[in-house]
Design an enzyme around this catalytic site. Structure first.
Site, PDB file in Angstrom:
ATOM      1  N   HIS B  63      49.329  27.481  46.355  1.00 36.49           N
ATOM      2  CA  HIS B  63      49.465  27.850  44.940  1.00 36.49           C
ATOM      3  C   HIS B  63      49.549  29.363  44.828  1.00 36.49           C
ATOM      4  CE1 HIS B  63      45.156  28.203  45.605  1.00 36.49           C
ATOM      5  NE2 HIS B  63      44.963  28.730  44.413  1.00 36.49           N
ATOM      6  N   HIS B  65      47.956  31.771  43.166  1.00 29.18           N
ATOM      7  CA  HIS B  65      46.868  32.729  42.918  1.00 29.18           C
ATOM      8  C   HIS B  65      46.886  33.828  43.983  1.00 29.18           C
ATOM      9  CE1 HIS B  65      44.172  30.094  40.112  1.00 29.18           C
ATOM     10  NE2 HIS B  65      44.925  30.922  39.425  1.00 29.18           N
ATOM     11  N   ASP B  67      44.766  35.387  45.739  1.00 28.60           N
ATOM     12  CA  ASP B  67      44.024  35.293  47.007  1.00 28.60           C
ATOM     13  C   ASP B  67      44.722  34.385  48.016  1.00 28.60           C
ATOM     14  OD1 ASP B  67      43.183  33.244  45.130  1.00 28.60           O
ATOM     15  OD2 ASP B  67      41.464  32.792  46.410  1.00 28.60           O
ATOM     16  N   HIS B  68      45.859  33.802  47.613  1.00 27.27           N
ATOM     17  CA  HIS B  68      46.614  32.932  48.521  1.00 27.27           C
ATOM     18  C   HIS B  68      48.005  33.489  48.859  1.00 27.27           C
ATOM     19  CE1 HIS B  68      43.713  29.506  48.198  1.00 27.27           C
ATOM     20  NE2 HIS B  68      43.345  30.257  47.197  1.00 27.27           N
ATOM     21  N   HIS B 140      44.111  21.697  39.863  1.00 24.70           N
ATOM     22  CA  HIS B 140      43.518  23.033  39.781  1.00 24.70           C
ATOM     23  C   HIS B 140      43.887  23.607  38.409  1.00 24.70           C
ATOM     24  CE1 HIS B 140      41.771  26.644  41.373  1.00 24.70           C
ATOM     25  NE2 HIS B 140      42.882  27.297  41.594  1.00 24.70           N
ATOM     26  N   ASP B 211      43.420  24.852  46.475  1.00 26.71           N
ATOM     27  CA  ASP B 211      42.274  24.786  45.570  1.00 26.71           C
ATOM     28  C   ASP B 211      42.428  23.544  44.685  1.00 26.71           C
ATOM     29  OD1 ASP B 211      41.883  27.211  46.727  1.00 26.71           O
ATOM     30  OD2 ASP B 211      41.800  28.358  44.861  1.00 26.71           O
ATOM     31  N   HIS B 269      37.315  27.915  51.988  1.00 31.99           N
ATOM     32  CA  HIS B 269      37.373  28.562  50.667  1.00 31.99           C
ATOM     33  C   HIS B 269      35.954  28.631  50.094  1.00 31.99           C
ATOM     34  CE1 HIS B 269      38.954  29.336  46.511  1.00 31.99           C
ATOM     35  NE2 HIS B 269      40.008  29.770  47.156  1.00 31.99           N
TER      36      HIS B 269
HETATM   37 ZN   LIG Z   1      41.682  30.452  45.842  1.00 33.10          ZN
END
Ligand SMILES: [Zn+2]
Ligand SMILES: [Zn+2]
Lengths: 314, 314
Positions: B63, B65, B67-68, B140, B211, B269
């Site tokens: 996804h 976001h 942090d990915h 998510h 996530d 995670h």
């Molecule tokens: Zn994340």
């Protein structure tokens, strides 16, 4: 004021040096930190310092190459997550706004603070009562800028002994004299501010340049600076590459510092081809030209000594 | 096949855990590495491993976001700089192409290889003779996907002793039998491939989820998997937050693993709120449900043992 190097490598991260970022710590002067460039993992480097992302007031980008901007989205997000709510001023070449806005939108990053974008890169780009920042275009393969940060002269210093001798009582009149106003004493005598004050110290001048070939603008931005941060991606033996790729040798950096009559040269943006044991050789290529050169390392820190008016490594 | 965790944190990097990235090392199987997610500084983590960026054949994004994905531009650039010239396949939700193309354009990053974008995220998204990858939407706060990677059954094994007993001479006939073809010997006898081979071993199934809240799709993607990598951002005491922010507790991860009848659960995670000393407690919340759970750490590595057909931490 301290200058803390967060990333001192060129192009790609290595185990020794991260991609570009420098923190100008103005905690004593204005309670904030200014960041110059923000390569990938700058926020990771900040994790190993005492800098709080929410204290970052301004970010200045020299140019849009990845090794100078890929850490920006993560840092902006973390500043938000860690309670930053003050606006952030972001200065940089045209394109920085599109980069940031696209990345934040696609990644659904919602910041708790506004970003004020400043893509007008010419002359004085920021000025308030304490500080002035000027910029000029350097000579790289894409538009790359340098920044000259000038601290304005500090307020006049009150000579209390003189004031007392002239009959000024303790209290508010002293503050008025210090702030530059003349005062009238109870007995009708006028005491002029200039009689009992001496000029404040001069401020510092810090010049931080983006990637560049040897060029006139670099020397102008560094004119008389207390510290000139100049890239030195190559050395005497790789001089040809420097020209081709729009970079400088460490000797060219020193020649610029000499032309500028800068007090201290910090050579930065060091290629991973140079290992720690090569630094002596690099410095030897410079000594004939300029007397005071330091090679930046990740987490090197230099501090402004107000008494001696000098930058010194700490 | 090895599964090497490069970043096992949630949301932001911490000193213990970087943002998300997992390498599926298929060096023995196909000479390449597949990467799942690419948080900021994934290339820095890779510097501390034996992985060569040019060996990365495919990147799967769960996804969008930050942090990915914030490490993707830097990794793509370094893969190019380090001599990668094979095309790279990039799978991920709609938006990943705009993200990558905008960032590369603004930063003037010119890659030496083409990127093939795959934003169609449903069912089987990749299949060749050896491998199949399926995806499904999880639950998510933004579209987030899981991946199920299936290695197809390995080629039949030749039983040489049996073939020899039936009069098959050493040489090319053996290879034909192994490849499934029947052969005729010099004396006119036919030997069938099925007489002298036994079925090849089954392949592995690896499920790597983005996530997600507890959801049916997660269990389906993990059905009978040899290893299920599931997020566990929260725990029993922070269960309410998990629901609000679209995440799972470690117990929910284990319940999914049990529903799926996955052989090994790797909880990933992990929020920075959990310190190393909290992991015992986290695991105790799980033990009643599922017998085999590991908590991922940065640089944890798990290897597929072909003999025992098991994933084991190395
Ligand atoms: Zn994340
Ligand atoms: Zn650079």
């Amino acid at each position: 004021m301290q200058l803390l190097f967060l990333g001192t490598g060129a192009g790609m991260p290595s185990k020794q040096r991260n991609t570009s970022a420098i923190a100008l710590k103005l905690l004593e002067e204005r309670g904030t930190v200014w960041l110059f460039d923000c390569g990938e993992a700058t926020q990771h480097q900040i994790l190993r310092t005492t800098i709080k992302p929410r204290k970052i007031e301004k970010v200045f980008i020299t140019h849009l190459h990845g090794d100078h901007i890929f850490g920006l989205p993560g840092l902006l997000g973390s500043r938000s997550f860690q309670g930053g709510d003050e606006p952030l001023d972001l200065y940089g070449p045209a394109g920085i706004r599109e980069f940031v806005e696209t990345v934040l939108r696609v990644s659904r990053t919602h910041l708790t603070y506004p970003i004020r974008f400043h893509e007008q890169m010419e002359g004085v780009i920021f000025e308030d009562e304490e500080m002035m920042v000027e910029t000029a275009l350097l000579d790289h393969v894409i538009p790359s800028y340098g920044y000259r940060i000038t601290q304005k002269p500090l307020p006049p210093k009150l000579q209390i002994a003189k004031a007392t001798a002239l009959g000024v009582p303790k209290g508010p009149l002293l503050a008025q004299l210090k702030s530059g106003k003349d005062v009238v004493l109870e007995d009708g005598t006028t005491v002029k501010s200039e009689e009992v004050t001496e000029p404040g110290d001069r401020g510092f001048v810090v010049s931080i340049l983006g990637d560049t070939r040897f060029c006139r603008a670099a020397a102008e931005l560094g004119k008389g600076a207390d510290v000139l941060v100049h890239e030195a991606t190559f050395d005497a033996e790789t001089k040809k590459l420097a020209g081709e790729y729009g970079h400088s040798t460490i000797l060219e950096a020193a020649e610029t510092a000499r032309l500028a009559d800068a007090k201290l040269l910090i050579a930065n943006h060091i290629s991973a081809r140079f290992l720690p044991e090569d630094e002596k050789k690099l410095l030897s290529q410079v000594r004939e030209v300029h007397y005071d050169t330091a090679i930046a390392h990740d987490f090197s820190e230099f501090s402004w000594n107000k008494q001696t008016q000098e930058m010194r490594k700490i």
